[in-house]
Design an enzyme around this catalytic site. Structure first.
Site, PDB file in Angstrom:
ATOM      1  N   THR A  97     -80.851  -1.382 -26.887  1.00  0.00           N
ATOM      2  CA  THR A  97     -79.856  -0.727 -26.041  1.00  0.00           C
ATOM      3  C   THR A  97     -80.394  -0.316 -24.679  1.00  0.00           C
ATOM      4  O   THR A  97     -81.493   0.216 -24.566  1.00  0.00           O
ATOM      5  CB  THR A  97     -79.304   0.520 -26.777  1.00  0.00           C
ATOM      6  OG1 THR A  97     -78.817   0.115 -28.049  1.00  0.00           O
ATOM      7  CG2 THR A  97     -78.185   1.187 -25.992  1.00  0.00           C
ATOM      8  N   LYS A 114     -74.812   0.642 -22.410  1.00  0.00           N
ATOM      9  CA  LYS A 114     -74.010   1.863 -22.459  1.00  0.00           C
ATOM     10  C   LYS A 114     -73.283   2.052 -21.131  1.00  0.00           C
ATOM     11  O   LYS A 114     -73.903   2.003 -20.061  1.00  0.00           O
ATOM     12  CB  LYS A 114     -74.910   3.073 -22.740  1.00  0.00           C
ATOM     13  CG  LYS A 114     -75.500   3.093 -24.146  1.00  0.00           C
ATOM     14  CD  LYS A 114     -74.442   3.388 -25.199  1.00  0.00           C
ATOM     15  CE  LYS A 114     -75.067   3.657 -26.566  1.00  0.00           C
ATOM     16  NZ  LYS A 114     -74.027   3.919 -27.589  1.00  0.00           N
ATOM     17  N   ASP A 167     -70.749  -0.636 -24.771  1.00  0.00           N
ATOM     18  CA  ASP A 167     -70.268   0.534 -25.520  1.00  0.00           C
ATOM     19  C   ASP A 167     -69.918   1.657 -24.549  1.00  0.00           C
ATOM     20  O   ASP A 167     -70.790   2.195 -23.871  1.00  0.00           O
ATOM     21  CB  ASP A 167     -71.363   0.992 -26.500  1.00  0.00           C
ATOM     22  CG  ASP A 167     -70.888   2.088 -27.438  1.00  0.00           C
ATOM     23  OD1 ASP A 167     -69.720   2.507 -27.331  1.00  0.00           O
ATOM     24  OD2 ASP A 167     -71.695   2.525 -28.291  1.00  0.00           O
ATOM     25  N   ASN A 202     -68.512   4.541 -25.550  1.00  0.00           N
ATOM     26  CA  ASN A 202     -68.548   5.843 -26.237  1.00  0.00           C
ATOM     27  C   ASN A 202     -67.377   6.748 -25.840  1.00  0.00           C
ATOM     28  O   ASN A 202     -67.574   7.908 -25.475  1.00  0.00           O
ATOM     29  CB  ASN A 202     -69.881   6.557 -25.994  1.00  0.00           C
ATOM     30  CG  ASN A 202     -71.029   5.904 -26.735  1.00  0.00           C
ATOM     31  OD1 ASN A 202     -71.893   5.270 -26.133  1.00  0.00           O
ATOM     32  ND2 ASN A 202     -71.044   5.998 -28.048  1.00  0.00           N
ATOM     33  N   LYS A 228     -71.705   2.959 -39.518  1.00  0.00           N
ATOM     34  CA  LYS A 228     -72.991   3.668 -39.502  1.00  0.00           C
ATOM     35  C   LYS A 228     -73.032   4.468 -40.781  1.00  0.00           C
ATOM     36  O   LYS A 228     -72.098   5.230 -41.063  1.00  0.00           O
ATOM     37  CB  LYS A 228     -73.073   4.621 -38.300  1.00  0.00           C
ATOM     38  CG  LYS A 228     -73.217   3.912 -36.969  1.00  0.00           C
ATOM     39  CD  LYS A 228     -73.248   4.906 -35.819  1.00  0.00           C
ATOM     40  CE  LYS A 228     -73.312   4.160 -34.486  1.00  0.00           C
ATOM     41  NZ  LYS A 228     -72.956   5.035 -33.356  1.00  0.00           N
ATOM     42  N   ASP A 240     -81.833   0.126 -33.587  1.00  0.00           N
ATOM     43  CA  ASP A 240     -82.961   0.200 -32.662  1.00  0.00           C
ATOM     44  C   ASP A 240     -83.466   1.621 -32.395  1.00  0.00           C
ATOM     45  O   ASP A 240     -84.353   1.809 -31.578  1.00  0.00           O
ATOM     46  CB  ASP A 240     -82.586  -0.465 -31.322  1.00  0.00           C
ATOM     47  CG  ASP A 240     -81.408   0.220 -30.636  1.00  0.00           C
ATOM     48  OD1 ASP A 240     -80.782   1.105 -31.262  1.00  0.00           O
ATOM     49  OD2 ASP A 240     -81.123  -0.108 -29.470  1.00  0.00           O
TER      50      ASP A 240
END
Ligand code: MN
Length: 343
Positions: A134, A161, A187, A189, A264, A318
């Site tokens: 990431t 991100k 991502d 978020n 997750k 990761d």
């Protein structure tokens, strides 16, 4: 001989090698907790929770006082009755990360007793997976440099991100894709409005950029918004923060809101994660597996789950690579982007 005789809670602290910046949060350290379950025969099972306040409202201060209750309900149970134990663990509804650590430690102990790997217990589908790495939020140049380095390290899937600054995000993803050769997962978020998310995707698409997954573009409660992005964006949309329990999976599937689920273990616990896999299969939803800030002990849980169950097209495991951890302790081997379970 397989009864649980002791459960140990061990708080741990890890520093990030570099602050990890995502929409609305910068992490400098991870306050995790290891769980060790001991059975009569002297076997030990290991689990870890990296509690996420942002996603689950779970923290180390909430978990530690639960030790007494955990001991009350689990000591004396037999790890061979692991389904019953998972049902007991599922009563700890407000601490899904703890549920995972307890559930995995139970199964880990059971597998040691049976002399099989946990990945075999979960199905033995494959002994290896490929992970992405990431790029956290930063200045555009810094993000590009990080991506180039990650690419040089051997990673062929790069997660980027975004979500705090729409135009800067577009520039960063565009420049990264020009300077690296990889598959990209983006991502946000929850950082965008549905319209911003669609603008972001259409703009990059018009620039000829291919993105494999667009993760959680909008707020976790905005299922309509996810669906809007899914049907107005050229890229597959993946639920992360919106997907915690099997009931979230059912709702997202019925609403046809997403193309992919990011499971997750730390959001769901073992039993819900297993259910979510089956729901995804029933609705032709693709699978990804992700992590919080677990050390190698915690990432080990997801590695064995993903290898055993199979079918995870994207693995974002990761966190252990980003923490300053003195010694890897997972039952797996990391070779660049490849992770092999230890047999
Ligand atoms: Mn995510």
């Amino acid at each position: 001989m397989s009864k649980i005789i002791d459960i140990i809670f061990k708080p741990t602290l890890y520093k990030y090698k570099k602050p990890f910046h995502i929409t609305g949060s910068i992490s400098y350290e991870a306050k995790n907790l290891e769980v060790i379950i001991k059975t009569e025969s002297g076997v030990e099972g290991y689990g870890e929770v990296s509690p996420s306040w942002r996603v689950n409202g779970e923290s180390i201060d909430i978990i530690i006082p639960l030790e007494k209750r955990v001991r009350e309900v689990l000591i004396g149970e037999d790890v061979r009755n692991w389904r019953k134990i998972l049902e007991i663990i599922d009563t700890f509804k407000s601490t899904p990360g703890l549920k995972t650590a307890l559930g995995f430690a139970t199964i880990d102990a059971f597998c040691v007793e049976c002399e099989i790997g946990v990945w075999e217990f979960f199905g033995g589908y494959t002994d290896n997976i490929e992970t992405d790495k990431t790029v956290s939020i930063g200045e555009v140049d810094e993000m590009v440099e990080d991506a180039i380095r990650i690419n040089k390290e051997g990673f062929r899937k790069i997660k980027i991100k975004v979500g705090e600054n729409l135009l800067k995000d577009i520039e960063a993803v565009y420049k990264i894709s020009k300077k690296t050769k990889a598959e990209y997962i983006v991502d946000a978020n929850m950082g965008y409005s549905p319209k911003e998310a669609v603008y972001f995707a259409k703009k990059l698409y018009s620039l000829g950029i291919d993105i494999s997954l667009f993760e959680q573009p909008v707020n976790f409660l905005d299922i309509e918004g996810l669906k809007y992005v899914r049907y107005n964006s050229p890229y597959p949309v993946c639920a992360d923060e919106s997907l915690k329990t099997r009931y979230d999976a059912k709702k997202l599937a019925k609403e046809e809101a997403v193309d992919f689920f990011n499971i997750k273990l730390g959001k769901s616990g073992i039993s819900d994660a297993l259910s979510i896999v089956e729901i995804a299969k029933s609705f032709n939803i693709g699978l990804m597996i992700g992590c919080f800030s677990e050390s190698s002990i915690g990432v080990n849980q997801s590695v064995h789950f993903a290898c055993g169950v199979g079918g995870f097209k994207y693995c974002d495991l990761d966190s252990h690579l980003m923490l300053d951890e003195k010694k890897y302790r997972g039952k797996f081997l990391q070779k660049k982007n490849k992770i092999f379970v230890r047999k």
